[in-house]
Design a protein around this motif. Structure first.
Motif, PDB file in Angstrom:
ATOM      1  N   ILE A 237      52.528  74.166 -24.415  1.00 43.48           N
ATOM      2  CA  ILE A 237      53.660  73.243 -24.418  1.00 43.48           C
ATOM      3  C   ILE A 237      54.791  73.801 -25.279  1.00 43.48           C
ATOM      4  O   ILE A 237      55.958  73.714 -24.931  1.00 43.48           O
TER       5      ILE A 237
ATOM      6  N   ILE B 153      56.417  73.177 -28.259  1.00 46.88           N
ATOM      7  CA  ILE B 153      57.539  72.397 -28.799  1.00 46.88           C
ATOM      8  C   ILE B 153      57.351  72.331 -30.314  1.00 46.88           C
ATOM      9  O   ILE B 153      56.268  71.984 -30.784  1.00 46.88           O
TER      10      ILE B 153
ATOM     11  N   ARG C 185      59.729  63.272 -18.815  1.00 44.26           N
ATOM     12  CA  ARG C 185      59.429  64.403 -17.936  1.00 44.26           C
ATOM     13  C   ARG C 185      59.757  65.723 -18.620  1.00 44.26           C
ATOM     14  O   ARG C 185      60.805  65.846 -19.260  1.00 44.26           O
ATOM     15  N   ASP C 186      58.888  66.708 -18.410  1.00 41.82           N
ATOM     16  CA  ASP C 186      59.128  68.023 -18.998  1.00 41.82           C
ATOM     17  C   ASP C 186      59.085  69.085 -17.903  1.00 41.82           C
ATOM     18  O   ASP C 186      58.739  68.781 -16.757  1.00 41.82           O
TER      19      ASP C 186
ATOM     20  N   LEU D  61      55.257  63.957 -20.494  1.00 42.67           N
ATOM     21  CA  LEU D  61      54.833  63.853 -21.888  1.00 42.67           C
ATOM     22  C   LEU D  61      54.773  62.382 -22.280  1.00 42.67           C
ATOM     23  O   LEU D  61      55.691  61.619 -21.990  1.00 42.67           O
TER      24      LEU D  61
ATOM     25  N   PHE E  23      63.226  67.566 -29.152  1.00 42.47           N
ATOM     26  CA  PHE E  23      63.159  68.024 -27.763  1.00 42.47           C
ATOM     27  C   PHE E  23      63.670  67.028 -26.734  1.00 42.47           C
ATOM     28  O   PHE E  23      63.789  67.338 -25.559  1.00 42.47           O
ATOM     29  N   VAL E  24      63.937  65.791 -27.171  1.00 43.17           N
ATOM     30  CA  VAL E  24      64.442  64.792 -26.214  1.00 43.17           C
ATOM     31  C   VAL E  24      65.473  63.911 -26.904  1.00 43.17           C
ATOM     32  O   VAL E  24      65.305  63.511 -28.049  1.00 43.17           O
TER      33      VAL E  24
ATOM     34  N   TYR F   9      63.908  62.593 -19.891  1.00 37.58           N
ATOM     35  CA  TYR F   9      63.566  63.981 -19.593  1.00 37.58           C
ATOM     36  C   TYR F   9      63.879  64.816 -20.829  1.00 37.58           C
ATOM     37  O   TYR F   9      64.753  64.466 -21.624  1.00 37.58           O
ATOM     38  N   THR F  10      63.155  65.917 -20.982  1.00 34.93           N
ATOM     39  CA  THR F  10      63.369  66.760 -22.153  1.00 34.93           C
ATOM     40  C   THR F  10      64.668  67.562 -22.007  1.00 34.93           C
ATOM     41  O   THR F  10      65.169  67.752 -20.893  1.00 34.93           O
TER      42      THR F  10
ATOM     43  N   ARG G 106      64.954  70.687 -22.383  1.00 33.45           N
ATOM     44  CA  ARG G 106      64.757  71.922 -21.626  1.00 33.45           C
ATOM     45  C   ARG G 106      64.616  71.669 -20.134  1.00 33.45           C
ATOM     46  O   ARG G 106      64.942  72.532 -19.323  1.00 33.45           O
ATOM     47  N   LEU G 107      64.139  70.490 -19.735  1.00 31.75           N
ATOM     48  CA  LEU G 107      64.123  70.181 -18.307  1.00 31.75           C
ATOM     49  C   LEU G 107      65.564  70.066 -17.801  1.00 31.75           C
ATOM     50  O   LEU G 107      65.898  70.557 -16.726  1.00 31.75           O
TER      51      LEU G 107
END
Ligand SMILES: [Zn+2]
Length: 262
Positions: A14, A16, A64-65, A75, A97-98, A104-105, A107-108
Motif C-alpha cells: 500500500i 502510504i 477509493r485508492d 481503503l 493521502f486523502v 478518493y485518495t 494519488r488516485l
C-alpha cells in the motif's frame, strides 16, 4: 485476524506514509477492502495550534485508492475527530493521502488526471470503473484545490491539453510544475487570453524564475510564452510533461518490486 507478517506485507504494498494495514477483506473476486490505521496518534488543533491525542469520536469511511495488480482497492479509513485539550474545540485529523470529505485518495486523482491527459475522459472512466461525471468531479475539485494553493516557485513548467468533456464544465488545459511533478492549474480554455490571464495572476517574480516551458504543439502560444516568460526556453515536447507525472506514480511500483526481492 490475518497474521502479522501478511499485514506487514500489505502495508508495504500500500505504501502510504504513517499508515498501517490492520485488516483486509476480498469483497468480490476483483475488489479488496483494506482497513488501515494512522500510526501518528497526535494531531495539531487548527484553532489554537496545540497538539493533542484525545480522540473525541471515530469516523470510519471508505476511500477509493489506485488498483493493486488486478484488484480494485477500497481503503477503510478512520478519520478521527479529536478534542483539543487547550481550547476544547473538536476537529477532524488531517490525513496525508486523502483530502477532507473526498472519497478518493490524492494519488488516485493523479492517476485519473494522467489517464485523462493520455486518452480521454471516457476511457479514463472505464479504466477506473467510474462514470464520466465522477471524473468531472475529480477535475472540478482539483481546480478549486489548485486555486487555493498557488505555486510559490516554478522552474520548469509544462502545459498540456485535456480532451474536452461532454456536457457540464469543460477543461481544456492543464499546467504542471515539472520539478514538483504536480498540476498547478486547470484552465477551461486554451486560448491565448486565458493562458495569459493565468500566467499574469502568478506575478512577475514567479514568471521570471521559469527556466523552461514544455508545451505540446501549440505553435501560436510560443510567442506569448516568450513574451511573458523572458527567461524561459520553450520545448515542444508533450511526453516530457507526461514523464514527470508517471515518475510520481512509479514510486509505488518500485516499492512493490523491492518487497518481492527482485
Ligand atoms: Zn485548540
Amino acid at each position: 485476524m490475518p497474521s502479522n507478517p501478511l499485514l506487514h506485507f500489505i502495508t508495504k504494498l500500500i505504501n502510504i506514509e504513517d499508515i498501517k494495514v490492520v485488516n483486509y477483506d476480498f469483497i468480490t473476486d476483483d475488489e479488496i477492502v483494506i482497513e488501515i490505521q494512522n500510526q501518528s496518534k497526535v494531531s495539531q488543533c487548527p484553532h489554537c495550534g496545540k497538539t493533542t491525542n484525545k480522540t473525541h469520536q471515530n469516523h470510519w469511511y471508505m476511500v477509493r485508492d489506485i488498483p493493486m495488480s488486478d484488484y480494485q482497492v477500497i481503503l477503510k479509513v478512520n478519520r478521527r475527530q479529536l478534542k483539543c485539550t487547550e481550547c476544547q474545540k473538536v476537529f477532524s485529523e488531517k490525513l496525508s493521502f486523502v483530502k477532507t470529505r473526498r472519497t478518493y485518495t490524492k494519488r488516485l486523482a493523479m492517476k485519473v488526471i494522467k489517464e485523462v491527459l493520455e486518452t480521454d475522459v471516457e476511457s479514463a472512466a472505464r479504466r477506473n470503473r467510474m462514470t464520466p461525471s465522477e471524473i468531472e468531479t475529480i477535475l472540478k475539485e482539483l481546480e478549486s484545490d489548485l486555486l487555493k494553493e498557488k505555486p510559490r516557485q516554478i522552474k520548469k513548467l509544462g502545459i498540456d491539453e485535456i480532451t474536452q468533456l461532454k456536457g457540464g464544465k469543460n477543461y481544456a488545459a492543464i499546467l504542471v510544475d515539472l520539478e514538483a511533478r504536480r498540476p498547478i492549474a486547470l484552465l477551461e480554455k486554451r486560448n491565448k487570453a486565458v493562458i495569459a490571464e493565468y500566467l499574469s495572476s502568478l506575478g512577475s517574480e514567479i514568471l521570471n524564475q521559469i527556466e523552461e516551458v514544455s508545451i505540446d504543439l501549440w505553435i501560436p502560444y510560443k510567442s506569448l510564452i516568450q513574451e511573458m516568460l523572458p527567461n524561459a526556453q520553450v520545448v515542444a515536447d508533450r511526453f516530457h510533461v507526461m514523464k514527470h507525472i508517471n515518475q510520481e506514480l512509479d514510486e509505488r511500483r518500485k516499492v512493490r518490486i523491492q518487497v518481492l526481492g527482485y
